[in-house]
Design an enzyme around this catalytic site. Structure first.
Site, short mmCIF file in Angstrom:
data_model
loop_
_atom_site.label_atom_id
_atom_site.label_comp_id
_atom_site.label_asym_id
_atom_site.label_seq_id
_atom_site.Cartn_x
_atom_site.Cartn_y
_atom_site.Cartn_z
N GLY A 219 0.83 -1.20 0.00
CA GLY A 219 0.00 0.00 0.00
C GLY A 219 0.87 1.25 0.00
N ARG A 220 1.08 1.83 1.17
CA ARG A 220 1.94 2.98 1.35
C ARG A 220 2.85 2.75 2.55
NH1 ARG A 220 0.95 3.84 -3.08
NH2 ARG A 220 0.05 5.68 -4.10
N GLU A 249 11.37 6.17 2.49
CA GLU A 249 11.54 5.55 1.18
C GLU A 249 12.30 6.50 0.27
OE1 GLU A 249 8.56 4.41 -2.38
OE2 GLU A 249 8.11 3.38 -0.49
N HIS A 268 9.38 -0.60 -4.40
CA HIS A 268 8.16 0.08 -4.83
C HIS A 268 7.87 -0.19 -6.31
CE1 HIS A 268 5.46 3.78 -3.80
NE2 HIS A 268 4.82 2.92 -4.58
#
Length: 307
Positions: A219-220, A249, A268
């Site tokens: 997701g995040r 990140e 990612h």
């Protein structure tokens, strides 16, 4: 109708009718160093930096923005009043679901540990799972936290593997959610980043999970309190983690997550495919044709929504 698009070959082809272009639409192209002058009716937002993005969102005459991403947190709150926002979750759903399934199968078979042993030129290693730990997904309880398009795709992919799949939605009562987490062998985070979801997986949440449960985040990154996750992994209160997104990140080179043997990290790329740009251009073409024909395109974000 004038529209600004990313300066990429597949998007430039949309200006050519003989290559599947969009008649009746004037297309212009931007990149990180250049945003064309003048007003535009719409902007297709993708693969650009924050400064260029801010310039694009302030183009005069803007009526709509299509972001070729699933998440909208980079756009929400930055649009001028009256500008319609569309997202492209359908461009990414299947790839993210496939990535999630791949991660679960890889962890179940210990492929991360075998890969580490391969790097040491070792046929076997004490760090590898014992034979009794190598398993399948058969009979496992898999909880999808955030049950939207990706969740439904993933549930479909999991069906042949014999897992028991349950979903947690925003409307799921807290006590029911906690019971699902306590029983979970896998918890897969599919949530957007919103004020309500940031840090939703913290020390208290992790304490609910079984010591051999795995946590996956596609997701995040900021859904997880990273320090709490590291501590749970180091203290063997969690079976492992598969992370496609992190907070921060990218991870600094010295971050402890890199070294933990029961962590699998991908940079990612869950939604990335070799044909992603081509598919993004095709989606844009269909979107523009819908507008030209007076139809409402898919993906409109309801005003006030944070995802």
């Amino acid at each position: 109708m004038r529209v600004l698009l990313p300066d990429l070959p597949d998007f430039r082809a949309l200006s050519q009718p003989d290559e599947g272009g969009v008649p009746g639409v004037t297309l212009d192209h931007y990149d990180r160093a250049h945003v064309p002058d003048g007003p535009a009716d719409g902007v297709v937002l993708w693969m650009t930096g924050p400064q260029t993005r801010e310039r694009l969102l302030q183009v005069p005459g803007l009526k709509w923005v299509l972001t070729l991403t699933a998440g909208i947190d980079h756009v929400q709150g930055r649009l001028p009043d009256g500008v319609a926002l569309f997202n492209a979750s359908r461009l990414h759903d299947r790839a993210v679901a496939v990535h999630a399934l791949t991660g679960m199968l890889a962890a179940a078979r210990g492929l991360h540990a075998f890969r580490d042993a391969q790097g040491r030129a070792q046929w076997a290693s004490p760090a590898l799972p014992t034979d009794s730990r190598l398993g399948t997904l058969d009979g496992l309880n898999i909880v999808l936290w955030g049950y939207g398009h990706i969740g439904r795709n993933l549930e479909e992919l999991l069906a042949p593997h014999g897992a028991h799949v349950r979903g947690i939605r925003s409307t799921t009562p807290t006590d029911e959610r906690d019971e699902l987490l306590r029983a979970a062998d896998w918890v897969v985070l599919l949530l957007p980043s919103t004020p309500d979801t940031r840090g939703v997986v913290n020390a208290d949440t992790l304490a609910l999970l079984k010591p051999d449960a795995w946590l996956m985040n596609v997701g995040r990154g900021n859904l997880i309190v990273t320090d709490d996750l590291v501590q749970a992994l180091q203290e063997h209160r969690l079976g492992g983690a598969f992370l496609d997104v992190t907070d921060p990140e990218p991870l600094p080179a010295t971050h402890p997550l890199w070294k933990l043997p029961n962590v699998i990290i991908t940079p990612h790329i869950a939604s990335t495919t070799t044909d992603l740009i081509r598919r993004g251009a095709h989606l844009t073409r269909d979107f523009l044709i819908d507008l030209q024909q007076g139809h409402e395109p898919d993906g409109r974000v309801t005003a006030g929504r944070t995802y």
